[in-house]
Write a protein that holds these residues in place. Structure first.
Motif, short mmCIF file in Angstrom:
data_model
loop_
_atom_site.label_atom_id
_atom_site.label_comp_id
_atom_site.label_asym_id
_atom_site.label_seq_id
_atom_site.Cartn_x
_atom_site.Cartn_y
_atom_site.Cartn_z
N GLU A 11 -79.14 35.26 3.88
CA GLU A 11 -79.66 34.73 5.14
C GLU A 11 -78.67 33.71 5.71
O GLU A 11 -78.12 32.88 4.99
CB GLU A 11 -81.01 34.06 4.91
CG GLU A 11 -81.67 33.61 6.20
CD GLU A 11 -83.05 33.04 5.98
OE1 GLU A 11 -83.41 32.12 6.72
OE2 GLU A 11 -83.75 33.50 5.07
N VAL A 12 -78.45 33.80 7.00
CA VAL A 12 -77.55 32.87 7.67
C VAL A 12 -78.36 31.67 8.13
O VAL A 12 -79.35 31.82 8.84
CB VAL A 12 -76.88 33.55 8.89
CG1 VAL A 12 -76.03 32.56 9.65
CG2 VAL A 12 -76.05 34.74 8.44
N THR A 13 -77.94 30.49 7.69
CA THR A 13 -78.60 29.26 8.12
C THR A 13 -77.55 28.23 8.50
O THR A 13 -76.52 28.13 7.84
CB THR A 13 -79.50 28.66 7.01
OG1 THR A 13 -78.72 28.48 5.85
CG2 THR A 13 -80.67 29.56 6.69
N PRO A 14 -77.80 27.50 9.57
CA PRO A 14 -76.85 26.45 9.95
C PRO A 14 -76.69 25.44 8.82
O PRO A 14 -77.65 25.09 8.15
CB PRO A 14 -77.51 25.81 11.18
CG PRO A 14 -78.41 26.87 11.72
CD PRO A 14 -78.90 27.63 10.51
N ASP A 15 -75.47 24.99 8.62
CA ASP A 15 -75.19 24.08 7.52
C ASP A 15 -74.67 22.72 7.99
O ASP A 15 -74.22 21.92 7.19
CB ASP A 15 -74.19 24.71 6.55
CG ASP A 15 -72.91 25.17 7.23
OD1 ASP A 15 -72.82 25.09 8.47
OD2 ASP A 15 -71.99 25.61 6.52
N VAL B 291 -77.27 31.42 15.23
CA VAL B 291 -78.58 31.03 14.70
C VAL B 291 -78.93 29.62 15.14
O VAL B 291 -80.05 29.34 15.57
CB VAL B 291 -78.60 31.16 13.15
CG1 VAL B 291 -79.83 30.50 12.56
CG2 VAL B 291 -78.54 32.63 12.75
N ALA B 292 -77.94 28.69 15.08
CA ALA B 292 -78.19 27.31 15.53
C ALA B 292 -78.55 27.28 17.01
O ALA B 292 -79.48 26.59 17.42
CB ALA B 292 -76.96 26.45 15.26
N ARG C 237 -82.09 28.76 17.58
CA ARG C 237 -83.13 27.81 17.16
C ARG C 237 -83.28 26.69 18.18
O ARG C 237 -84.40 26.26 18.47
CB ARG C 237 -82.79 27.23 15.80
CG ARG C 237 -83.00 28.22 14.68
CD ARG C 237 -82.72 27.59 13.33
NE ARG C 237 -82.92 28.58 12.27
CZ ARG C 237 -82.64 28.36 11.00
NH1 ARG C 237 -82.17 27.17 10.63
NH2 ARG C 237 -82.85 29.29 10.10
N ASP D 221 -86.99 25.34 17.68
CA ASP D 221 -87.23 25.19 16.23
C ASP D 221 -86.57 23.93 15.70
O ASP D 221 -85.60 23.47 16.10
CB ASP D 221 -86.69 26.40 15.45
CG ASP D 221 -87.57 27.62 15.70
OD1 ASP D 221 -88.62 27.49 16.29
OD2 ASP D 221 -87.14 28.72 15.27
N VAL E 230 -73.59 31.80 12.18
CA VAL E 230 -74.25 30.50 11.99
C VAL E 230 -74.39 29.80 13.34
O VAL E 230 -75.45 29.23 13.65
CB VAL E 230 -73.45 29.64 10.98
CG1 VAL E 230 -73.94 28.19 10.99
CG2 VAL E 230 -73.55 30.22 9.58
#
Length: 141
Positions: free
Chosen positions: A81-85, A132-133, A136, A141, A129
């Motif tokens: 899963e791609v999630t902002p880091d 996704v950011a 959101r 989100d 990423v």
């Protein structure tokens, strides 16, 4: 396996997170046996295909998989899963630029195809990423 795949595997092992002796022990192989199996010129010992996945896991690398996929006109896509880091979207986007620059630099230097493919995947991941950011942020989100 062709000589080229052996070179990719050997490069992966040498760049791995642990010394080759530790890697051999983790795989349950004597060091000398593993080194012979990684040598494309040693006709007496060859790396078995059943060892490739454990070897890639131990090295935390998919370089051989990328090599094989590229020879078939394909590319490897991570199912993680791609999630902002990064704490903010801007900080995340700022990591994309160095990744893209490193990718382009590798091309300009004529680095090995597998290294350039690895850097390409890093750029694609960074762009995912960023997206996704952004999505959101747009959705609240």
């Amino acid at each position: 396996m062709s000589k080229e795949i052996y070179e990719v595997i050997k490069e992966m092992v040498e760049a791995g997170p642990a010394p080759v002796k530790e890697l051999a022990a983790e795989l349950g192989k004597p060091y000398s046996t593993l080194m012979r199996e990684l040598n494309p010129d040693d006709q007496g010992a060859k790396l078995g295909v059943e060892l490739l996945l454990p070897l890639m896991r131990a090295c935390n690398s998919v370089m051989p998989l990328r090599y094989l996929a590229s020879r078939m006109g394909q590319r490897v896509v991570s199912l993680r899963e791609v999630t902002p880091d990064k704490p903010s979207m801007l900080e995340g986007m700022l990591t994309t630029y160095p990744a893209l620059a490193e990718f382009h630099q590798a091309i300009m230097e004529g680095q090995p195809m597998e290294k350039v493919a690895e850097l390409r995947e890093n750029v694609i991941h960074q762009v995912q990423v960023d997206f996704v950011a952004y999505s959101r942020k747009k959705s609240g989100d």
